[in-house]
Design a protein around this motif. Structure first.
Motif, PDB file in Angstrom:
ATOM      1  N   PHE A 183       0.806  -1.226   0.000  1.00  0.00           N
ATOM      2  CA  PHE A 183       0.000   0.000   0.000  1.00  0.00           C
ATOM      3  C   PHE A 183       0.837   1.274   0.000  1.00  0.00           C
ATOM      4  N   VAL A 184       2.060   1.205   0.560  1.00  0.00           N
ATOM      5  CA  VAL A 184       2.952   2.372   0.440  1.00  0.00           C
ATOM      6  C   VAL A 184       3.236   2.615  -1.047  1.00  0.00           C
ATOM      7  N   ASN A 185       3.503   1.536  -1.761  1.00  0.00           N
ATOM      8  CA  ASN A 185       3.789   1.643  -3.194  1.00  0.00           C
ATOM      9  C   ASN A 185       2.571   2.173  -3.958  1.00  0.00           C
ATOM     10  N   ILE A 186       1.394   1.611  -3.663  1.00  0.00           N
ATOM     11  CA  ILE A 186       0.174   2.037  -4.370  1.00  0.00           C
ATOM     12  C   ILE A 186      -0.142   3.507  -4.063  1.00  0.00           C
ATOM     13  N   PHE A 187      -0.006   3.886  -2.801  1.00  0.00           N
ATOM     14  CA  PHE A 187      -0.287   5.273  -2.427  1.00  0.00           C
ATOM     15  C   PHE A 187       0.685   6.221  -3.138  1.00  0.00           C
ATOM     16  N   ALA A 188       1.959   5.842  -3.173  1.00  0.00           N
ATOM     17  CA  ALA A 188       2.967   6.683  -3.847  1.00  0.00           C
ATOM     18  C   ALA A 188       2.661   6.784  -5.344  1.00  0.00           C
ATOM     19  N   ILE A 189       2.234   5.680  -5.941  1.00  0.00           N
ATOM     20  CA  ILE A 189       1.881   5.700  -7.371  1.00  0.00           C
ATOM     21  C   ILE A 189       0.679   6.628  -7.596  1.00  0.00           C
ATOM     22  N   ASN A 190      -0.333   6.500  -6.741  1.00  0.00           N
ATOM     23  CA  ASN A 190      -1.532   7.321  -6.915  1.00  0.00           C
ATOM     24  C   ASN A 190      -1.241   8.811  -6.727  1.00  0.00           C
ATOM     25  N   GLY A 192       1.957  10.123  -7.150  1.00  0.00           N
ATOM     26  CA  GLY A 192       2.940  10.478  -8.183  1.00  0.00           C
ATOM     27  C   GLY A 192       2.356  10.572  -9.583  1.00  0.00           C
ATOM     28  N   PHE A 193       1.357   9.748  -9.870  1.00  0.00           N
ATOM     29  CA  PHE A 193       0.773   9.751 -11.218  1.00  0.00           C
ATOM     30  C   PHE A 193      -0.629  10.366 -11.236  1.00  0.00           C
ATOM     31  N   ASP A 194      -1.006  10.999 -10.138  1.00  0.00           N
ATOM     32  CA  ASP A 194      -2.290  11.702 -10.044  1.00  0.00           C
ATOM     33  C   ASP A 194      -3.469  10.790 -10.401  1.00  0.00           C
ATOM     34  N   ILE A 195      -3.457   9.605  -9.818  1.00  0.00           N
ATOM     35  CA  ILE A 195      -4.559   8.662 -10.042  1.00  0.00           C
ATOM     36  C   ILE A 195      -5.579   8.866  -8.919  1.00  0.00           C
ATOM     37  N   THR A 196      -6.855   8.912  -9.299  1.00  0.00           N
ATOM     38  CA  THR A 196      -7.870   9.345  -8.328  1.00  0.00           C
ATOM     39  C   THR A 196      -8.355   8.214  -7.407  1.00  0.00           C
ATOM     40  N   VAL A 197      -7.414   7.496  -6.821  1.00  0.00           N
ATOM     41  CA  VAL A 197      -7.781   6.524  -5.773  1.00  0.00           C
ATOM     42  C   VAL A 197      -6.881   6.784  -4.561  1.00  0.00           C
ATOM     43  N   LYS A 198      -6.586   8.044  -4.330  1.00  0.00           N
ATOM     44  CA  LYS A 198      -5.625   8.408  -3.273  1.00  0.00           C
ATOM     45  C   LYS A 198      -6.201   8.127  -1.881  1.00  0.00           C
ATOM     46  N   LEU A 199      -7.443   8.508  -1.680  1.00  0.00           N
ATOM     47  CA  LEU A 199      -8.036   8.377  -0.346  1.00  0.00           C
ATOM     48  C   LEU A 199      -8.203   6.907   0.045  1.00  0.00           C
ATOM     49  N   LEU A 200      -8.656   6.095  -0.891  1.00  0.00           N
ATOM     50  CA  LEU A 200      -8.816   4.664  -0.596  1.00  0.00           C
ATOM     51  C   LEU A 200      -7.452   4.034  -0.302  1.00  0.00           C
ATOM     52  N   ALA A 201      -6.445   4.397  -1.096  1.00  0.00           N
ATOM     53  CA  ALA A 201      -5.096   3.860  -0.873  1.00  0.00           C
ATOM     54  C   ALA A 201      -4.572   4.297   0.496  1.00  0.00           C
ATOM     55  N   PHE A 202      -4.848   5.539   0.868  1.00  0.00           N
ATOM     56  CA  PHE A 202      -4.414   6.044   2.184  1.00  0.00           C
ATOM     57  C   PHE A 202      -5.099   5.261   3.313  1.00  0.00           C
ATOM     58  N   ALA A 203      -6.396   5.006   3.148  1.00  0.00           N
ATOM     59  CA  ALA A 203      -7.133   4.266   4.186  1.00  0.00           C
ATOM     60  C   ALA A 203      -6.605   2.838   4.313  1.00  0.00           C
ATOM     61  N   LEU A 204      -6.290   2.219   3.188  1.00  0.00           N
ATOM     62  CA  LEU A 204      -5.758   0.848   3.231  1.00  0.00           C
ATOM     63  C   LEU A 204      -4.356   0.821   3.846  1.00  0.00           C
ATOM     64  N   LEU A 205      -3.572   1.860   3.538  1.00  0.00           N
ATOM     65  CA  LEU A 205      -2.245   1.962   4.152  1.00  0.00           C
ATOM     66  C   LEU A 205      -2.383   2.156   5.665  1.00  0.00           C
ATOM     67  N   SER A 206      -3.322   3.001   6.059  1.00  0.00           N
ATOM     68  CA  SER A 206      -3.563   3.216   7.501  1.00  0.00           C
ATOM     69  C   SER A 206      -3.982   1.911   8.172  1.00  0.00           C
ATOM     70  N   ALA A 207      -4.824   1.140   7.499  1.00  0.00           N
ATOM     71  CA  ALA A 207      -5.295  -0.132   8.063  1.00  0.00           C
ATOM     72  C   ALA A 207      -4.136  -1.102   8.251  1.00  0.00           C
ATOM     73  N   SER A 208      -3.235  -1.160   7.266  1.00  0.00           N
ATOM     74  CA  SER A 208      -2.110  -2.095   7.391  1.00  0.00           C
ATOM     75  C   SER A 208      -1.158  -1.638   8.501  1.00  0.00           C
ATOM     76  N   LEU A 209      -0.966  -0.319   8.624  1.00  0.00           N
ATOM     77  CA  LEU A 209      -0.120   0.195   9.721  1.00  0.00           C
ATOM     78  C   LEU A 209      -0.781  -0.069  11.073  1.00  0.00           C
ATOM     79  N   PHE A 210      -2.093   0.022  11.119  1.00  0.00           N
ATOM     80  CA  PHE A 210      -2.842  -0.257  12.357  1.00  0.00           C
ATOM     81  C   PHE A 210      -2.579  -1.693  12.832  1.00  0.00           C
ATOM     82  N   LEU A 211      -2.499  -2.609  11.878  1.00  0.00           N
ATOM     83  CA  LEU A 211      -2.256  -4.013  12.237  1.00  0.00           C
ATOM     84  C   LEU A 211      -0.803  -4.273  12.632  1.00  0.00           C
ATOM     85  N   VAL A 212       0.107  -3.514  12.034  1.00  0.00           N
ATOM     86  CA  VAL A 212       1.541  -3.769  12.250  1.00  0.00           C
ATOM     87  C   VAL A 212       2.051  -3.151  13.550  1.00  0.00           C
ATOM     88  N   THR A 213       1.556  -1.954  13.874  1.00  0.00           N
ATOM     89  CA  THR A 213       2.161  -1.180  14.977  1.00  0.00           C
ATOM     90  C   THR A 213       2.250  -1.897  16.324  1.00  0.00           C
TER      91      THR A 213
END
Lengths: 387, 152
Positions: A183-190, A192-213
């Motif tokens: 999700f870090v990669n997907i968020f950076a791609i979204n 960096g390439f101005d793809i309109t799935v930034k918020l969903l990617a951010f939420a998924l990244l937050s969810a994965s960090l929530f599980l890891v921390t």
């Protein structure tokens, strides 16, 4: 578990509950729930109501951003209540397992899409003939990804594998750790390439960090060679094993059904689509002036039912129509039609309506274009063309 | 204008956002609000042959999708139908004469019914039902596994 962590966890669950994500097999409850925030968006966004009415369910819409902030505010008192509750240990395990299953759903969904090439499909005919400098970064990225089957499969397999590991308590942490990378990669791609799935990617990244921390300190201690406690795997404690299996199995079955059903019927090749592709115009008869001033170089038939005219100046004009799978005619919304015919060497596009035009064309073999060919070379010598 | 409105009933055949979908067919960005965003998810192109208006604001859409075959989808409160007041003339104009419209308004007025605005149902084809059955068998096996192991 701190108040901050509770807030993030509750916000993640609320974000995905209210997300207007399209579901194929089950009702789009997120779309209806998201509409509850529409009056708020209309009041504060400043965009016209008729635009918001159409776009509120879109990824990265202003509505989704406002809803996300509102849900974050709502999460705080809920988190406070959870933190003070005498059942907080049980609530914590529900929250962690719930977030794992949400992430599992999205990873499985997007993984299957990539594996079946429904995400990142082969580039459209008109895009193949558009100079790369003329394309925006998002469509250029999408096109580039669409040229590589191997990479799409690789990403798909990683995401599917990670999804299934998230369903198993013992492998949940390693899956969450892997998903942070994804999700870090997907968020950076979204971004960096101005793809309109930034918020969903951010939420998924937050969810994965929530599980890891919770296990991050133990992991760090292990990596730097200090004595570390074993990684804790969060699981819901049930007294009844059968009940546990019914609940978990049902949740996984729902996720598998929802992820697989939409692609299930689409693995068969489309019927009657042999005419899709690009055509070089050899001659124009009839009212040629009405067709972009007679300046037609190629025509392209798009998979989504667009008849696209490419001028000699490289301008593309798109006309939406419907191509019935069983017939060789293209119907437009103004009741005009283009009939498609072919002989041994030529294709003919003949308009039937107020304007009478006949285009004689040669079909271009787009499969031979370098961007579409799945060429692969282990060695540089293999790339050197021998005469 | 009809072309633009047409996008609301055309969904993206491949997984992409509405912005990328609009750009993929070299269309103008003004089409974006009329397209259908799917967060990059699958949505096969539906081709309608019959539209039946129910009481209230619900419409049964019957047709086929390019890849997955026949479908029957009931939707309620859709902005397109509401925008045109369920007018038979306007909806026929958009879909073309080959689409059969039943119970639509000749005088463009909305009747009031008591059906739920959140109702949505989709009938599935047989292959999907077989897949569903397989998943349910898998689920049953998973649930029954501890009992079977203990009997051994």
């Amino acid at each position: 578990m701190t108040l901050l962590r509770w807030t993030v966890g509750v916000w993640i669950v609320l974000f995905f509950t209210f997300l207007p994500f399209p579901l194929e097999y089950f009702p789009d409850f997120g779309t209806y729930l998201s509409a509850l925030f529409l009056p708020l968006t209309k009041a504060v966004s400043g965009f016209p109501d008729e635009v918001l009415q159409k776009t509120y369910g879109f990824s990265d819409s202003i509505h989704l951003y406002i809803q996300t902030i509102a849900l974050l505010v709502i999460s705080i008192p809920i988190a406070f209540f959870c933190e003070k509750s005498k059942y907080k240990d049980r609530l914590q395990s529900y929250l962690t397992v719930g977030v794992s299953f949400i992430m599992g759903f999205f990873l499985l969904k997007y993984g299957i899409e990539k594996l079946t090439r429904l995400q990142f499909p082969s580039p459209e005919a008109n895009i193949l003939y558009t100079p790369s400098g003329q394309l925006d970064k998002d469509i250029l990225f999408w096109t580039t990804m669409g040229t590589s089957t191997v990479y799409a499969w690789f990403m798909g397999i990683v995401e599917i594998f990670c999804a299934f590991l998230l369903f198993i308590p013992k492998t949940r942490f390693i899956a969450a750790l892997t998903s942070v990378g994804i999700f870090v990669n997907i968020f950076a791609i979204n971004i960096g390439f101005d793809i309109t799935v930034k918020l969903l990617a951010f939420a998924l990244l937050s969810a994965s960090l929530f599980l890891v921390t919770p296990n991050l300190l133990r992991l760090t201690q292990f990596l730097i060679g200090k004595p570390a406690k074993p990684i804790s795997s969060c699981r819901i404690q049930y007294n009844n094993e059968i009940l546990h299996r019914i609940l978990k199995g049902t949740a996984i079955a729902f996720i598998i059904i929802e992820c697989c059903i939409p692609v299930f019927g689409r693995l068969n090749p489309p019927i009657g689509n042999t005419s899709l592709g690009s055509y070089e115009v050899l001659s124009i008869e009839g009212d040629a002036e009405k067709l972009v001033d007679g300046d037609v170089r190629r025509v392209h038939l798009h998979r989504d039912g667009y008849f696209i005219i490419e001028s000699n100046k490289g301008v593309f004009t798109s006309h939406r129509g419907t191509k019935a799978s069983s017939s060789q005619s293209f119907s437009f919304n103004d009741n005009s039609k283009i009939h498609i015919a072919q002989d041994d060497s030529h294709w003919f596009f003949e308009s039937q309506g107020e304007t009478e035009i006949k285009l004689t064309c040669k079909k271009l073999n787009n499969a031979l274009l370098p961007a579409v060919k799945d060429n692969f070379h282990w060695t540089v010598e293999g790339m050197i063309e021998t005469k | 204008m009809l072309c633009l409105l047409g996008i609301c009933f055309s969904t993206i055949a491949f997984s992409q956002t509405s912005v990328i979908a609009v750009k993929s067919h070299s269309s103008d960005r003004s089409e974006i609000p009329n397209s259908t965003d799917h967060f990059g998810m699958v949505a096969p192109i539906p081709v309608y042959d019959t539209l039946i208006k129910l009481k209230g604001t619900c419409v049964i859409q019957i047709g086929s999708r390019e890849y997955s075959g026949r479908f029957r989808d009931t939707i309620c409160d859709h902005w397109y139908y509401k925008q045109h007041n369920f007018s038979e003339k306007k909806i026929q104009e958009f879909h073309g004469d080959h689409v059969v419209l039943i119970n639509f308004q000749k005088d463009s007025s909305i009747d009031t019914g008591d059906d739920s605005p959140n109702f949505r149902s989709i009938r599935r084809n047989s292959s999907e039902l077989i897949f569903l059955l397989l998943v349910l068998i898998g689920l049953g096996s998973y649930v029954a596994l501890p009992k079977l192991s203990s009997k051994k």
